[in-house]
Design a protein around this motif. Structure first.
Motif, short mmCIF file in Angstrom:
data_model
loop_
_atom_site.label_atom_id
_atom_site.label_comp_id
_atom_site.label_asym_id
_atom_site.label_seq_id
_atom_site.Cartn_x
_atom_site.Cartn_y
_atom_site.Cartn_z
N GLY A 249 -8.43 1.35 13.85
CA GLY A 249 -9.26 1.69 15.00
C GLY A 249 -8.78 1.00 16.26
O GLY A 249 -7.57 0.89 16.50
N ILE A 250 -9.70 0.51 17.07
CA ILE A 250 -9.33 -0.15 18.32
C ILE A 250 -8.58 -1.45 18.08
O ILE A 250 -7.94 -1.98 18.99
N TYR A 251 -8.65 -1.98 16.84
CA TYR A 251 -7.99 -3.25 16.52
C TYR A 251 -6.59 -3.05 15.91
O TYR A 251 -5.93 -4.03 15.55
N GLU B 93 -13.98 0.92 25.95
CA GLU B 93 -13.99 0.62 24.52
C GLU B 93 -14.91 -0.57 24.26
O GLU B 93 -15.05 -1.45 25.12
N PRO B 94 -15.54 -0.65 23.10
CA PRO B 94 -16.53 -1.70 22.84
C PRO B 94 -15.93 -3.08 22.60
O PRO B 94 -16.65 -4.09 22.68
N ASP B 95 -14.66 -3.17 22.29
CA ASP B 95 -14.04 -4.46 21.99
C ASP B 95 -12.52 -4.28 22.08
O ASP B 95 -12.03 -3.20 22.43
N TYR B 96 -11.79 -5.31 21.74
CA TYR B 96 -10.33 -5.28 21.85
C TYR B 96 -9.75 -6.29 20.88
O TYR B 96 -10.41 -7.26 20.48
N GLY B 97 -8.51 -6.08 20.48
CA GLY B 97 -7.83 -7.02 19.61
C GLY B 97 -7.25 -8.18 20.38
O GLY B 97 -7.16 -8.15 21.61
N ARG B 98 -6.87 -9.23 19.65
CA ARG B 98 -6.29 -10.41 20.27
C ARG B 98 -4.93 -10.71 19.64
O ARG B 98 -4.79 -10.69 18.41
N HIS B 99 -3.97 -11.01 20.49
CA HIS B 99 -2.67 -11.49 20.01
C HIS B 99 -2.77 -12.97 19.69
O HIS B 99 -3.52 -13.70 20.34
N ILE B 100 -1.96 -13.41 18.74
CA ILE B 100 -1.79 -14.84 18.53
C ILE B 100 -0.36 -15.20 18.93
O ILE B 100 0.60 -14.46 18.60
N ASN B 101 -0.23 -16.29 19.62
CA ASN B 101 1.06 -16.80 20.09
C ASN B 101 1.16 -18.22 19.56
O ASN B 101 0.35 -19.08 19.92
N GLY C 143 -12.85 -14.16 17.05
CA GLY C 143 -14.06 -13.83 17.78
C GLY C 143 -14.24 -12.34 18.03
O GLY C 143 -15.19 -11.94 18.71
N SER C 144 -13.38 -11.53 17.48
CA SER C 144 -13.50 -10.08 17.66
C SER C 144 -14.50 -9.51 16.66
O SER C 144 -14.92 -10.17 15.72
N GLY C 145 -14.83 -8.23 16.84
CA GLY C 145 -15.75 -7.57 15.92
C GLY C 145 -15.06 -6.94 14.73
O GLY C 145 -15.69 -6.18 13.98
N ASP C 146 -13.80 -7.21 14.56
CA ASP C 146 -13.02 -6.67 13.44
C ASP C 146 -13.53 -7.26 12.12
O ASP C 146 -14.16 -8.32 12.08
#
Length: 256
Positions: free
Chosen positions: A27-29, A241-249, A37-40
């Protein structure tokens, strides 16, 4: 994952600016969402983070991040902490082999640091608030407290939103000009009255230079402009969109 040559060349140091590909989210993730902290689905985030941990040579338990608050706060990691007890900060430094330290981004600026001789590394989350209030300088200071030398530290700025996609309002412009009138050079004329286009990558690199670093690399990639490869908070907002993914670095010192 993406890498910076300046860090790849350092022996005993592994790092990655992870993109959105290579994971199990949908989906959006889709697909390598590392945002706690995402809704995934938590199980999918955990699997994604385990894959990232393996890529930089640490165990999932030793793949550390913080509860980010857009601050100049830095924490020192010398042992793993539970995900539910993440410190509230925007940068992590360590000299402990086998710990991976990382920060999450979705337009803000990720900066990874390393002194290969002292074997001290760090990761900083530099959005405009953190960069303006000194998170980069604070990270360098904490690395020095662990034995790093400023003249040896290499810093790499990863994918973040570019100036052509980052329109800001007058309040932000005024804050930067009040701090330093020469910051005007980081703003270009916007399409709307009272707005401007802000050069976050340029500002981040300038702060690193002013801090005395001479080994600075900017990957020059825009998160907003490349939806196939990157998450973007601003793009998700524009798409409603209701949320978004996060990258990790993340960066780690190899265990010997």
């Amino acid at each position: 994952m993406l890498q910076a040559r300046s860090l790849t060349d350092l022996p005993g140091i592994r790092h990655a600016f992870f993109t959105r590909t290579g994971g199990v989210s949908d989906g959006i993730y889709e697909s390598l969402n590392g945002g706690l902290g995402s809704g995934d689905a938590p199980a999918k985030v955990a699997e994604n983070r385990a894959r990232m941990a393996a890529a930089i040579g640490v165990t999932p338990e030793n793949f550390l991040s913080v509860y980010q608050i857009h601050s100049p706060n830095v924490v020192v990691a010398d042992a793993p902490w539970p995900a539910a007890e993440r410190p509230r900060a925007d940068a992590i430094v360590t000299r402990t082999p086998g710990l991976g330290v990382g920060i999450g981004t979705a337009d803000c600026g990720p900066v990874l640091f390393a002194d290969g001789e002292a074997r001290v590394v760090g990761a900083a989350h530099a959005g405009w608030r953190g960069a303006l209030t000194g998170v980069l300088e604070a990270t360098i200071h904490e690395m020095e407290r662990l034995g790093a030398k400023r003249e040896r530290i290499a810093a790499a700025a990863g994918p973040m939103i570019s100036q052509r996609n980052y329109e800001v309002g007058q309040d932000l412009i005024d804050r930067f000009l009040a701090d330093d009138k020469t910051n005007a050079r980081h703003f270009a004329k916007g399409e709307r009255a009272g707005h401007a286009m802000f050069d976050l990558p340029g500002y981040v690199v300038e702060r690193l230079k002013r801090a005395g670093l001479t080994q600075i690399e900017n990957l020059g990639l825009c998160t907003y402009g490349d939806p196939a490869q990157f998450y973007s908070y601003r793009r998700s907002t524009h798409r409603k969109e209701p949320d978004y993914g996060r990258h990790i670095n993340a960066i780690a010192i190899n265990s010997e």
